[in-house]
Design an enzyme around this catalytic site. Structure first.
Site, PDB file in Angstrom:
ATOM      1  N   GLY A 100       0.822  -1.200   0.000  1.00 29.23           N
ATOM      2  CA  GLY A 100       0.000   0.000   0.000  1.00 29.23           C
ATOM      3  C   GLY A 100       0.853   1.246   0.000  1.00 29.23           C
ATOM      4  O   GLY A 100       2.086   1.182  -0.089  1.00 29.23           O
ATOM      5  N   LYS A 155       1.162  -2.513 -10.814  1.00 29.69           N
ATOM      6  CA  LYS A 155       0.875  -1.068 -10.837  1.00 29.69           C
ATOM      7  C   LYS A 155       2.152  -0.282 -11.114  1.00 29.69           C
ATOM      8  O   LYS A 155       2.106   0.803 -11.712  1.00 29.69           O
ATOM      9  CB  LYS A 155       0.196  -0.631  -9.538  1.00 29.69           C
ATOM     10  CG  LYS A 155       0.976  -0.827  -8.251  1.00 29.69           C
ATOM     11  CD  LYS A 155       1.898   0.339  -7.935  1.00 29.69           C
ATOM     12  CE  LYS A 155       2.754   0.033  -6.735  1.00 29.69           C
ATOM     13  NZ  LYS A 155       3.846   1.045  -6.552  1.00 29.69           N
ATOM     14  N   ASP A 208      -1.623   2.500  -3.929  1.00 28.48           N
ATOM     15  CA  ASP A 208      -0.188   2.589  -4.181  1.00 28.48           C
ATOM     16  C   ASP A 208       0.102   3.202  -5.544  1.00 28.48           C
ATOM     17  O   ASP A 208       1.097   3.910  -5.732  1.00 28.48           O
ATOM     18  CB  ASP A 208       0.429   1.188  -4.082  1.00 28.48           C
ATOM     19  CG  ASP A 208       1.867   1.222  -3.607  1.00 28.48           C
ATOM     20  OD1 ASP A 208       2.402   2.318  -3.370  1.00 28.48           O
ATOM     21  OD2 ASP A 208       2.470   0.136  -3.481  1.00 28.48           O
ATOM     22  N   SER A 218       8.756  10.304  -6.338  1.00 29.07           N
ATOM     23  CA  SER A 218       8.606   8.917  -6.783  1.00 29.07           C
ATOM     24  C   SER A 218       9.688   8.536  -7.794  1.00 29.07           C
ATOM     25  O   SER A 218       9.834   9.164  -8.845  1.00 29.07           O
ATOM     26  CB  SER A 218       7.224   8.721  -7.418  1.00 29.07           C
ATOM     27  OG  SER A 218       7.149   7.476  -8.093  1.00 29.07           O
ATOM     28  N   GLU A 245      11.406  -1.358 -10.183  1.00 29.17           N
ATOM     29  CA  GLU A 245      10.637  -2.607 -10.193  1.00 29.17           C
ATOM     30  C   GLU A 245       9.685  -2.662 -11.379  1.00 29.17           C
ATOM     31  O   GLU A 245       9.449  -3.724 -11.945  1.00 29.17           O
ATOM     32  CB  GLU A 245       9.865  -2.729  -8.882  1.00 29.17           C
ATOM     33  CG  GLU A 245      10.755  -2.979  -7.682  1.00 29.17           C
ATOM     34  CD  GLU A 245      10.028  -2.757  -6.362  1.00 29.17           C
ATOM     35  OE1 GLU A 245      10.291  -3.518  -5.425  1.00 29.17           O
ATOM     36  OE2 GLU A 245       9.224  -1.812  -6.273  1.00 29.17           O
TER      37      GLU A 245
END
Length: 292
Positions: A100, A155, A208, A218, A245
């Site tokens: 999250g 995501k 998230d 970010s 990732e």
């Protein structure tokens, strides 16, 4: 993130940190020794070493031990942390995931974090929730482990696209469209992978996604902006794109044919962007024209 979790937990629990020097392979102490008699083991590390470390832990842990992971990527075989844990722990040892909006720097600053604690065993999620009781990290118990795993992992693939659109000055409306469309497609893929559609809209997915796609600091978002600006060489030299990732997940999905990714238009658009950033505006325009 491991340091943030240590900060949260050390006020109420005895916390032992195990680590390994990636250059020399030297461990702070043998993992088997560190894990002996521990009630909870938190994997605050990438997905790739999960296979080795989970295999080493199986003989050392008591049946009532709990192993939890925060890893949001795929290993080199294209597996999620949930798939690795299923193989090694099965039903013998309690395990789960927690995902999250829980940025490490905000947790360390005393700000709130939120996550889904997903486990096949409801009591495992409840135990993790109790573990963090009284801290700034709030957890919701969830039973769709595979859905939470795929939502959290995939995501990150969409975030660089949002960062690129922002970097190119496409506007707030475009950002809203991309996040909404990505969430809907994420639900399609989660269901395709055996999870529940609605899990894509939980903290593990939508929560998230919004945090990573809009946060000024970010890493995933910044990579998209850098690629769109044509700074591919600098990223390659720094290794920043390799550490992402999302970029790695997209590569593993394609390499291992984890699912038929070309069926999912926005996912395919992200892959095309990562391969050839210069064509993003044209391809995104064509995608929107098809949608409307």
């Amino acid at each position: 993130m491991g340091q943030a979790l240590e900060t949260l937990l050390s006020h109420r629990h005895e916390v032992l940190v195990w680590d390994r020097n990636l250059t020399t392979g030297e461990e702070t102490q043998p993992l088997e020794e560190a894990a002996r008699d521990r009630q909870v083991v938190v994997f605050a590390l990438p997905t790739q070493p999960h296979d080795e470390l989970a295999g080493r832990l199986v003989p050392c842990l008591q049946p009532d031990a709990l192993c939890m992971s925060i890893a949001k990527g795929l290993d080199e075989q294209g597996r999620t942390a949930a798939q690795v844990f299923t193989q090694h722990f099965g039903s013998r040892i309690g395990w789960g995931l927690f995902y999250g909006p829980m940025l490490a720097r905000e947790l360390q600053a005393g700000r709130s974090g939120f996550a889904v604690a997903a486990s096949h065993r409801p009591e495992a999620g409840a135990r993790l929730k109790a573990l963090f009781a009284g801290t700034s990290l709030r957890l919701q118990v969830h039973e769709d482990v595979q859905g939470a795993a795929w939502a959290a992992v995939l995501k990150n693939v969409y975030v660089p696209l949002v960062g690129a659109a922002d970097g190119l000055g496409m506007g707030d409306n475009m950002r809203g469209f991309l996040i909404a469309t990505a969430t809907h497609e994420l639900a399609d893929i989660v269901e395709h992978q055996g999870g529940r559609r609605e899990t894509a809209y939980t903290l593990a997915g939508l929560g998230d996604l919004v945090t990573s796609a809009t946060g000024a600091s970010s890493h995933h978002r910044r990579i998209g902006a850098e690629l769109a600006a044509g700074r591919c060489g600098e990223l390659a030299a720094s290794g920043a794109n390799i550490r992402s990732e999302g970029v790695h997940t997209a590569a593993m999905v394609r390499h291992h044919a984890v699912f038929d990714w070309q069926r999912f238009e926005l996912f395919a658009l992200v892959c095309a962007f990562l391969d050839d950033p210069a064509q993003l505006e044209r391809r995104l325009g064509e995608y929107i024209a098809r949608r409307f």
